[in-house]
Enzyme design. Structure first.
Site, PDB file in Angstrom:
ATOM      1  N   VAL A  23       0.881  -1.303   0.091  1.00 23.54           N
ATOM      2  CA  VAL A  23      -0.098  -0.051  -0.022  1.00 23.54           C
ATOM      3  C   VAL A  23       0.861   1.328   0.058  1.00 23.54           C
ATOM      4  CG1 VAL A  23      -1.752   1.103   1.107  1.00 23.54           C
ATOM      5  CG2 VAL A  23      -1.721  -1.255   1.248  1.00 23.54           C
ATOM      6  N   PRO A  43      10.902  -0.123   8.639  1.00 23.84           N
ATOM      7  CA  PRO A  43      12.037  -1.258   8.926  1.00 23.84           C
ATOM      8  C   PRO A  43      12.164  -2.108   7.762  1.00 23.84           C
ATOM      9  CG  PRO A  43      10.426  -1.247  10.663  1.00 23.84           C
ATOM     10  CD  PRO A  43       9.903  -0.381   9.582  1.00 23.84           C
ATOM     11  N   PRO A 228     -21.769  -5.905 -33.986  1.00 22.70           N
ATOM     12  CA  PRO A 228     -22.674  -6.851 -34.266  1.00 22.70           C
ATOM     13  C   PRO A 228     -24.181  -6.690 -33.914  1.00 22.70           C
ATOM     14  CG  PRO A 228     -21.199  -7.815 -33.024  1.00 22.70           C
ATOM     15  CD  PRO A 228     -20.597  -6.671 -33.213  1.00 22.70           C
ATOM     16  N   ASP A 251     -28.079   2.399 -40.416  1.00 28.43           N
ATOM     17  CA  ASP A 251     -28.320   1.220 -41.278  1.00 28.43           C
ATOM     18  C   ASP A 251     -29.480   0.324 -40.619  1.00 28.43           C
ATOM     19  OD1 ASP A 251     -25.316   0.373 -42.558  1.00 28.43           O
ATOM     20  OD2 ASP A 251     -26.718   1.875 -43.027  1.00 28.43           O
ATOM     21  N   LYS A 273     -31.266  -0.073 -46.470  1.00 28.40           N
ATOM     22  CA  LYS A 273     -31.879  -0.530 -47.747  1.00 28.40           C
ATOM     23  C   LYS A 273     -32.563  -1.649 -47.533  1.00 28.40           C
ATOM     24  CE  LYS A 273     -27.820   1.269 -49.506  1.00 28.40           C
ATOM     25  NZ  LYS A 273     -26.505   0.675 -49.690  1.00 28.40           N
ATOM     26  N   GLY A 305     -21.414  -3.586 -37.812  1.00 25.55           N
ATOM     27  CA  GLY A 305     -20.125  -4.207 -37.476  1.00 25.55           C
ATOM     28  C   GLY A 305     -19.084  -3.181 -37.627  1.00 25.55           C
ATOM     29  N   ASP A 306     -18.162  -3.249 -38.746  1.00 24.90           N
ATOM     30  CA  ASP A 306     -17.036  -2.467 -38.944  1.00 24.90           C
ATOM     31  C   ASP A 306     -17.358  -1.558 -40.079  1.00 24.90           C
ATOM     32  OD1 ASP A 306     -14.110  -1.317 -38.279  1.00 24.90           O
ATOM     33  OD2 ASP A 306     -14.307  -1.686 -40.455  1.00 24.90           O
ATOM     34  N   ILE A 309     -15.534  -2.998 -43.302  1.00 29.49           N
ATOM     35  CA  ILE A 309     -15.365  -4.341 -43.645  1.00 29.49           C
ATOM     36  C   ILE A 309     -16.942  -4.184 -44.314  1.00 29.49           C
ATOM     37  CG2 ILE A 309     -15.755  -6.675 -43.024  1.00 29.49           C
ATOM     38  CD1 ILE A 309     -12.946  -5.873 -42.498  1.00 29.49           C
ATOM     39  N   THR A 334     -16.686  -6.632 -36.237  1.00 27.10           N
ATOM     40  CA  THR A 334     -17.113  -6.842 -37.453  1.00 27.10           C
ATOM     41  C   THR A 334     -17.811  -8.303 -37.086  1.00 27.10           C
ATOM     42  OG1 THR A 334     -16.730  -7.279 -39.923  1.00 27.10           O
ATOM     43  CG2 THR A 334     -15.217  -8.297 -38.288  1.00 27.10           C
ATOM     44  N   ALA A 335     -19.064  -8.512 -37.891  1.00 21.81           N
ATOM     45  CA  ALA A 335     -19.899  -9.324 -37.522  1.00 21.81           C
ATOM     46  C   ALA A 335     -19.137 -10.872 -37.508  1.00 21.81           C
ATOM     47  CB  ALA A 335     -21.003  -9.629 -38.761  1.00 21.81           C
ATOM     48  N   MET A 385     -23.367 -12.672 -46.358  1.00 22.49           N
ATOM     49  CA  MET A 385     -24.148 -13.035 -47.295  1.00 22.49           C
ATOM     50  C   MET A 385     -25.549 -12.802 -46.834  1.00 22.49           C
ATOM     51  SD  MET A 385     -24.584 -16.939 -46.424  1.00 22.49           S
ATOM     52  CE  MET A 385     -25.305 -17.183 -44.888  1.00 22.49           C
TER      53      MET A 385
HETATM   54  N1  SAH Z   1     -20.079  -3.912 -41.836  1.00 23.69           N
HETATM   55  C1  SAH Z   1     -20.303  -5.022 -41.555  1.00 23.69           C
HETATM   56  C2  SAH Z   1     -20.908  -5.892 -42.547  1.00 23.69           C
HETATM   57  C3  SAH Z   1     -22.040  -5.456 -43.848  1.00 23.69           C
HETATM   58  S1  SAH Z   1     -22.553  -6.588 -44.749  1.00 23.69           S
HETATM   59  C4  SAH Z   1     -19.524  -5.830 -40.401  1.00 23.69           C
HETATM   60  O1  SAH Z   1     -18.579  -5.358 -40.515  1.00 23.69           O
HETATM   61  O2  SAH Z   1     -20.160  -6.788 -39.941  1.00 23.69           O
HETATM   62  C5  SAH Z   1     -23.855  -7.312 -44.116  1.00 23.69           C
HETATM   63  C6  SAH Z   1     -23.716  -8.917 -43.646  1.00 23.69           C
HETATM   64  O3  SAH Z   1     -22.942  -9.013 -42.504  1.00 23.69           O
HETATM   65  C7  SAH Z   1     -25.092  -9.333 -43.339  1.00 23.69           C
HETATM   66  O4  SAH Z   1     -25.454  -9.795 -44.739  1.00 23.69           O
HETATM   67  C8  SAH Z   1     -24.410 -10.807 -42.653  1.00 23.69           C
HETATM   68  O5  SAH Z   1     -23.998 -11.829 -43.478  1.00 23.69           O
HETATM   69  C9  SAH Z   1     -23.325  -9.889 -41.730  1.00 23.69           C
HETATM   70  N2  SAH Z   1     -23.856  -9.628 -40.364  1.00 23.69           N
HETATM   71  C10 SAH Z   1     -24.094  -8.373 -39.930  1.00 23.69           C
HETATM   72  N3  SAH Z   1     -24.451  -8.378 -38.818  1.00 23.69           N
HETATM   73  C11 SAH Z   1     -24.454  -9.930 -38.252  1.00 23.69           C
HETATM   74  C12 SAH Z   1     -25.012 -10.262 -37.222  1.00 23.69           C
HETATM   75  N4  SAH Z   1     -25.371  -9.689 -36.061  1.00 23.69           N
HETATM   76  N5  SAH Z   1     -25.209 -11.711 -37.365  1.00 23.69           N
HETATM   77  C13 SAH Z   1     -24.594 -12.403 -38.283  1.00 23.69           C
HETATM   78  N6  SAH Z   1     -24.201 -11.938 -39.372  1.00 23.69           N
HETATM   79  C14 SAH Z   1     -24.256 -10.415 -39.499  1.00 23.69           C
END
Ligand code: SAH
Length: 471
Positions: A23, A43, A228, A251, A273, A305-306, A309, A334-335, A385
């Site tokens: 301490v 000491p 995610p 988004d 979208k 996500g990021d 990416i 990212t996801a 995807m």
């Molecule tokens: N910028 C995002 C990705 C965008 S593309 C990133 O870095 O994660 C969108 C795709 O990301 C989705 O079609 C799906 O395949 C994936 N995705 C995003 N969030 C997700 C989630 N919570 N669980 C599973 N797939 C996810």
């Protein structure tokens, strides 16, 4: 108020520390940070303290405490495990009019040590007047998360510009507005993001504009990765910026829980979208970014996500840089990383998967991919995807040599309350996804590591299980 908070300037002043344990060692460290000269009476010395002594950074008196050890000191800390010794230090200090902190004994202390958030030169000190040090530490932890790491750098930048600002803006009201704008706007966020030089240039430009009497509204854009879905996976910087933004463009992939963390009175604009519904094109997003930032607002562009990416973050960055609008990019989880953690699937593993590839197979991207290399064994491939693309992806992998029993897993709504993990192999994953009615967002993980998906599936419960098993 039972105490007056003050900050002591101890530079080159003598501070006495009685006690030589762990301490005491922490207190000595603090005193040295404040550039005090330190005399330790004990000491025996803890190994860290012995190092300080050997390096000549402290004076060590290896005796029992005596009041004369106070000679020359302006402040003292008693940190022994003997209450008699601590009491003796407190009494001797009181007799000489020197403030003494007794560690963990507020009743006989004439000074209490606060919990500290150190963003030097900016300092936050927290105390509960001795009622609950644990509570003070909790408050500190909350402030640590709230206050950007480089707040001190901002304080220094402001300090270095202070005289110039005073000269340029003699009117107090205008000067105050200038500083308020500076701390809330792009100059501050540039500093926090580590771009001090850019911040300096912005400051110069703003000062010139303010002197010319043509202060321009200067907006900025934060390109933020929202992760995610689970809001606890936001970065601290994302959270800080979401708390100061005026407008949020978000988004479809940004979860409601993440939106909850946005400043209450910020305007929220959905720009996702969604097929079959109103299509907000990328052009509309670009137009909104330019419009709001052009009006001098702070705009958070929040992406799942990021942002870099598969997020079209690069296009938005180009646009804003061309328009001369300050941008800060904040990475997100990212996801693929969220899904891997949530499903307990390491994406690389010694021997089984020395590499991992992130692939998007949406749009016209699929044709340009090197399917032969994606189909090769001993690797992990993660497909971002649309769910509709799944059968085609599997077909292409098979056609390029991937065997039917290659493990594959689908993670749907990774890190969100509705998360599901579907485990199988290339031979059956499409049929499984179909019968489970997998819906977006979902991603596909192909490779030996996906074999674990069949076992783990719900790591949260298995974690709870372990905890319960231990207790
Ligand atoms: N910028 C995002 C990705 C965008 S593309 C990133 O870095 O994660 C969108 C795709 O990301 C989705 O079609 C799906 O395949 C994936 N995705 C995003 N969030 C997700 C989630 N919570 N669980 C599973 N797939 C996810």
């Amino acid at each position: 108020m039972d105490y007056l908070p003050v900050f002591l300037n101890l530079r080159d002043k003598l501070a006495l520390v009685v006690g030589g344990g762990a301490v005491a060692s922490r207190k000595v460290e603090l005193l040295l940070k404040a550039h005090a000269r330190v005399r330790v009476v004990a000491p025996r010395l803890h190994s860290d303290l012995a190092l300080y002594r050997d390096a000549g950074r402290i004076e060590h008196l290896g005796y029992q405490f005596e009041p004369r050890h106070f000679d020359g000191a302006v402040f003292a800390i008693a940190a022994t495990d003997s209450s008699e010794v601590n009491q003796a230090v407190a009494t001797a200090g009181a007799a000489r009019g020197i403030f003494v902190n007794v560690v963990d004994d507020g009743a006989i202390s004439s000074a209490v040590m606060p919990a500290i958030v150190d963003r030097s030169p900016l300092l936050v000190a927290i105390a509960t007047s001795g009622q609950s040090p644990t509570l003070a530490r909790r408050v500190r932890a909350q402030l640590e998360a709230l206050l950007p790491e480089r707040l001190g750098e901002l304080a220094r930048l402001a300090g270095s510009a202070r005289e110039r600002v005073q000269r340029a803006l003699p009117d107090v009201q205008r000067r105050r507005r200038f500083w308020d704008g500076l701390f809330a706007g792009s100059i501050a966020s540039k500093v926090f993001a580590g771009s001090t030089r850019e911040a300096q240039q912005l400051l110069d430009a703003e000062l010139r504009a303010a002197t010319d009497g043509t202060p321009q509204a200067r907006g900025e854009v934060y390109l933020i990765g929202a992760g995610p879905g689970d809001p606890d996976l936001l970065t601290l910087r994302a959270l800080q910026l979401l708390q100061q933004t005026d407008v949020v463009l978000y988004d479809r992939l940004v979860s409601p829980a993440v939106l909850e963390r946005v400043r209450r009175d910020a305007e929220r604009i959905f720009v996702g979208k969604e097929s079959g519904r109103h299509r907000a094109t990328q052009e509309r997003i670009h137009a909104l970014l330019l419009e709001y930032a052009g009006r001098g607002l702070r705009v958070a562009r929040l992406k799942g996500g990021d942002p870099f990416i598969f997020g079209r973050g690069g296009e938005e960055l180009d646009l804003l840089q061309r328009a001369g609008i300050p941008v800060i990019v904040v990475p997100g989880i990212t996801a693929a990383l969220g899904a891997a953690a949530a499903a307990g699937l390491p994406l690389t593993q010694r021997g089984l998967a020395p590499s991992v590839t992130f692939v998007t197979a949406t749009g016209d991207g699929a044709e340009r991919l090197d399917w032969r290399s994606l189909a090769a064994p001993v690797q992990t491939v993660v497909f971002y995807m649309g769910v509709a693309q799944l059968p085609r992806i599997v077909e292409l992998l098979r056609a390029h040599g991937a065997e039917a029993d290659r493990p594959a897993a689908i993670v749907e709504q990774a890190t969100m309350p509705g998360q599901r993990v579907i485990a199988g192999c290339l031979g059956d994953i499409s049929a499984q996804a179909h019968s489970a009615q997998v819906a977006a967002p979902a991603l596909l993980i192909v490779g030996e590591v996906a074999r674990r998906a069949a076992r783990s599936v719900d790591p949260v419960h298995s974690m709870l299980g372990t905890a319960a098993g231990k207790s």
